[in-house]
Design a protein around this motif. Structure first.
Motif, PDB file in Angstrom:
ATOM      1  N   ALA A 256      74.395  36.300  44.286  1.00  0.00           N
ATOM      2  CA  ALA A 256      74.564  37.743  44.444  1.00  0.00           C
ATOM      3  C   ALA A 256      75.673  38.247  43.523  1.00  0.00           C
ATOM      4  CB  ALA A 256      74.866  38.087  45.896  1.00  0.00           C
TER       5      ALA A 256
ATOM      6  N   GLY B  72      74.900  47.759  32.341  1.00  0.00           N
ATOM      7  CA  GLY B  72      74.831  46.980  33.577  1.00  0.00           C
ATOM      8  C   GLY B  72      74.622  47.848  34.801  1.00  0.00           C
ATOM      9  N   GLY B  73      74.729  47.210  35.952  1.00  0.00           N
ATOM     10  CA  GLY B  73      74.495  47.900  37.217  1.00  0.00           C
ATOM     11  C   GLY B  73      75.493  49.029  37.447  1.00  0.00           C
ATOM     12  N   THR B  74      76.742  48.774  37.149  1.00  0.00           N
ATOM     13  CA  THR B  74      77.780  49.780  37.383  1.00  0.00           C
ATOM     14  C   THR B  74      77.517  51.033  36.549  1.00  0.00           C
ATOM     15  OG1 THR B  74      79.398  48.073  37.895  1.00  0.00           O
ATOM     16  CG2 THR B  74      80.271  50.218  37.211  1.00  0.00           C
TER      17      THR B  74
ATOM     18  N   MET C  93      71.201  52.209  48.785  1.00  0.00           N
ATOM     19  CA  MET C  93      70.883  50.964  48.080  1.00  0.00           C
ATOM     20  C   MET C  93      69.622  50.309  48.644  1.00  0.00           C
ATOM     21  SD  MET C  93      74.054  48.757  49.630  1.00  0.00           S
ATOM     22  CE  MET C  93      74.311  47.869  48.111  1.00  0.00           C
TER      23      MET C  93
ATOM     24  N   VAL D 288      69.964  46.637  42.347  1.00  0.00           N
ATOM     25  CA  VAL D 288      70.481  45.496  41.579  1.00  0.00           C
ATOM     26  C   VAL D 288      70.184  44.169  42.275  1.00  0.00           C
ATOM     27  CG1 VAL D 288      72.616  44.405  40.758  1.00  0.00           C
ATOM     28  CG2 VAL D 288      72.231  46.848  40.352  1.00  0.00           C
TER      29      VAL D 288
ATOM     30  N   ALA E  24      70.568  45.463  37.027  1.00  0.00           N
ATOM     31  CA  ALA E  24      71.528  44.689  36.211  1.00  0.00           C
ATOM     32  C   ALA E  24      70.869  43.377  35.822  1.00  0.00           C
ATOM     33  CB  ALA E  24      72.803  44.417  36.996  1.00  0.00           C
TER      34      ALA E  24
ATOM     35  N   HIS F  56      72.025  40.514  34.767  1.00  0.00           N
ATOM     36  CA  HIS F  56      72.631  39.228  35.159  1.00  0.00           C
ATOM     37  C   HIS F  56      72.395  38.869  36.621  1.00  0.00           C
ATOM     38  CE1 HIS F  56      76.537  40.399  37.250  1.00  0.00           C
ATOM     39  NE2 HIS F  56      76.159  41.567  36.758  1.00  0.00           N
TER      40      HIS F  56
HETATM   41  C1  LIG Z   1      76.355  43.392  40.959  1.00  0.00           C
HETATM   42  C2  LIG Z   1      76.041  44.714  41.564  1.00  0.00           C
HETATM   43  C3  LIG Z   1      76.347  45.921  40.900  1.00  0.00           C
HETATM   44  C4  LIG Z   1      77.118  45.956  39.610  1.00  0.00           C
HETATM   45  O1  LIG Z   1      76.397  45.444  38.532  1.00  0.00           O
HETATM   46  P1  LIG Z   1      77.176  45.059  37.171  1.00  0.00           P
HETATM   47  O2  LIG Z   1      76.099  44.727  36.219  1.00  0.00           O
HETATM   48  O3  LIG Z   1      78.044  43.879  37.520  1.00  0.00           O
HETATM   49  O4  LIG Z   1      77.970  46.235  36.767  1.00  0.00           O
HETATM   50  C5  LIG Z   1      75.962  47.100  41.483  1.00  0.00           C
HETATM   51  N1  LIG Z   1      75.322  47.122  42.666  1.00  0.00           N
HETATM   52  C6  LIG Z   1      75.014  46.004  43.340  1.00  0.00           C
HETATM   53  C7  LIG Z   1      74.288  46.089  44.631  1.00  0.00           C
HETATM   54  C8  LIG Z   1      75.374  44.755  42.821  1.00  0.00           C
HETATM   55  O5  LIG Z   1      75.081  43.650  43.498  1.00  0.00           O
END
Ligand SMILES: *Cc1c(COP(=O)(O)O)cnc(C)c1O
Length: 383
Positions: free
Chosen positions: A9, A70-72, A147, A178, A199, A201
């Motif tokens: 995770a 990325g996710g952020t 989410m 994500v 994201a 990764h």
């Molecule tokens: C890891 C994660 C993020 C952030 O993603 P990054 O690519 O690390 O910026 C956002 N939301 C959730 C639910 C995540 O698990």
């Protein structure tokens, strides 16, 4: 000692097939997709193919995919971008008390810009009640963000039901997916979302690249100004190797998701059963069935989560306490607090998040090691 990695995770290892797809795009096919010449056009074509693969995984059209870092960044672009583009219609956002910090802090930023943010709570299993979302909506509401699945406790939210509420009231709906994209089905039309964050990764792709799905017709502004890349929503030369990696990861996930999910679910259920049976005064956090296939979050009474995670690491097992981003903080995670987990139990929580490479013998090693660690720490804490 062979390492056992149970922190998927937080991040996943890049699949070797992903790395292989990326490599030519560093020094051989290295062109800028905006260049006229053939090297540039080669990169442009590769990026377009990757975009189609990502779109296909989530049931979108390729012009609805915006590549990000990325996710952020995807969460920031969705919330701030839609918030600021629609503030003339209202300045109210509805979200939940269990979001990732990327969503939480983006909402907090808009609050400082004069928006109002309503946090909908969750039940003891971490589930949001769609009716509570409906009740939180006002004529001023322009955006709902919930989410898809929680990164700490693994609870999967009733996104499609919330999507219906959003659509009925013509409110934009964003989901941070994500933790789910590439692991469980996440199709944008079935979920009824207008924006969805990814994201790479977290699905065996590289770090530092992600995507935001933006439904056609969504009013959104950019906060990265420069060249007009990504339909003007994300200026800057594309991260070509990264984008290719995300595309390949999406393609692999689409083909292998069902098998991976069955494998990981079986290991997850073995681990949950084994740990709860072997360790007294232990509980599972998160929903029993509406749960990510790879998440095991347990609270152990009379022990600190940090001590558990460090002891596990000394035994070659990588797990996490609460969420990776705030693991240095000793206060219980906001997610466990929102579930109503008592402080003492919340502080003793450990998250094991499994992945496609984990094996039965690794799970057996954790089931043998972890109870031993707990007994030792409890003996010390009761001195
Ligand atoms: C890891 C994660 C993020 C952030 O993603 P990054 O690519 O690390 O910026 C956002 N939301 C959730 C639910 C995540 O698990």
């Amino acid at each position: 000692m062979e390492k056992v990695y149970l922190d998927h995770a937080a991040t996943t290892p890049a699949d070797p097939r992903v790395v292989e797809a990326m490599l030519p795009h560093f020094s051989k096919s290295f062109g800028n997709p905006s260049s006229m010449h053939s090297l540039g056009q080669e990169a442009r074509t590769a990026v377009a193919e990757a975009r189609e693969k990502v779109a296909s995984l989530i049931g979108a059209a390729s012009d609805e995919i915006i590549f990000t870092s990325g996710g952020t960044e995807s969460d920031n672009l969705a919330i701030k971008g839609v918030g600021l583009a629609n503030s003339h219609r209202g300045k109210h956002i509805v979200t939940t008390s269990v979001e990732h910090h990327a969503v939480e802090e983006s909402c907090r930023y808009l609050e400082k810009q004069g928006f109002k943010v309503t946090l909908v709570g969750v039940d003891k299993d971490g589930l949001v009640d769609p009716r509570d979302v409906g009740k939180a909506v006002t004529p001023e509401t322009i955006l709902i963000s919930v989410m898809h699945a929680n990164n700490e406790v693994g609870t999967i939210q009733p996104i499609a039901e919330i999507g219906e509420i959003a659509r009925e009231r013509s409110i934009y709906f964003h989901t941070d997916a994500v933790q789910t994209v590439g692991h469980i089905p996440a199709k944008v039309d079935e979920l009824g979302v207008d924006l969805l964050a990814i994201a790479a990764h977290k699905l065996y792709g590289p770090k530092g690249v992600g995507a935001l799905y933006v439904r056609r017709g969504t009013r959104i502004v950019s906060f990265m100004h420069g060249g007009g890349q990504e339909q003007g929503l994300r200026a800057s030369t594309e991260n070509v190797p990264g984008v290719i990696g995300l595309g390949r990861a999406a393609e692999i996930a689409q083909a292998e998701m069902d098998a991976e999910s069955r494998h990981v679910t079986r290991l997850r259920d073995r681990l949950i059963k084994g740990l709860l049976e072997r360790i007294p005064q232990t509980r599972l956090n998160g929903h029993l069935t509406q749960r990510l296939p790879n998440n095991v979050n347990i609270s152990v009474a009379s022990v600190e989560g940090a001590a558990l995670a460090v002891s596990l690491d000394l035994e070659g097992i990588a797990a996490s306490t609460g969420s990776a981003c705030r693991s240095e903080a000793m206060e219980p995670s906001h997610v466990l607090t929102a579930l109503g987990v008592p402080g003492e139990l919340a502080r003793g929580s450990v998250r094991f998040s499994l992945g496609k490479h984990n094996t039965d013998s690794e799970i057996e090693r954790v089931m043998e090691t972890f109870p031993r660690i707990v007994s030792r720490l409890r003996a010390v804490s009761h001195v």
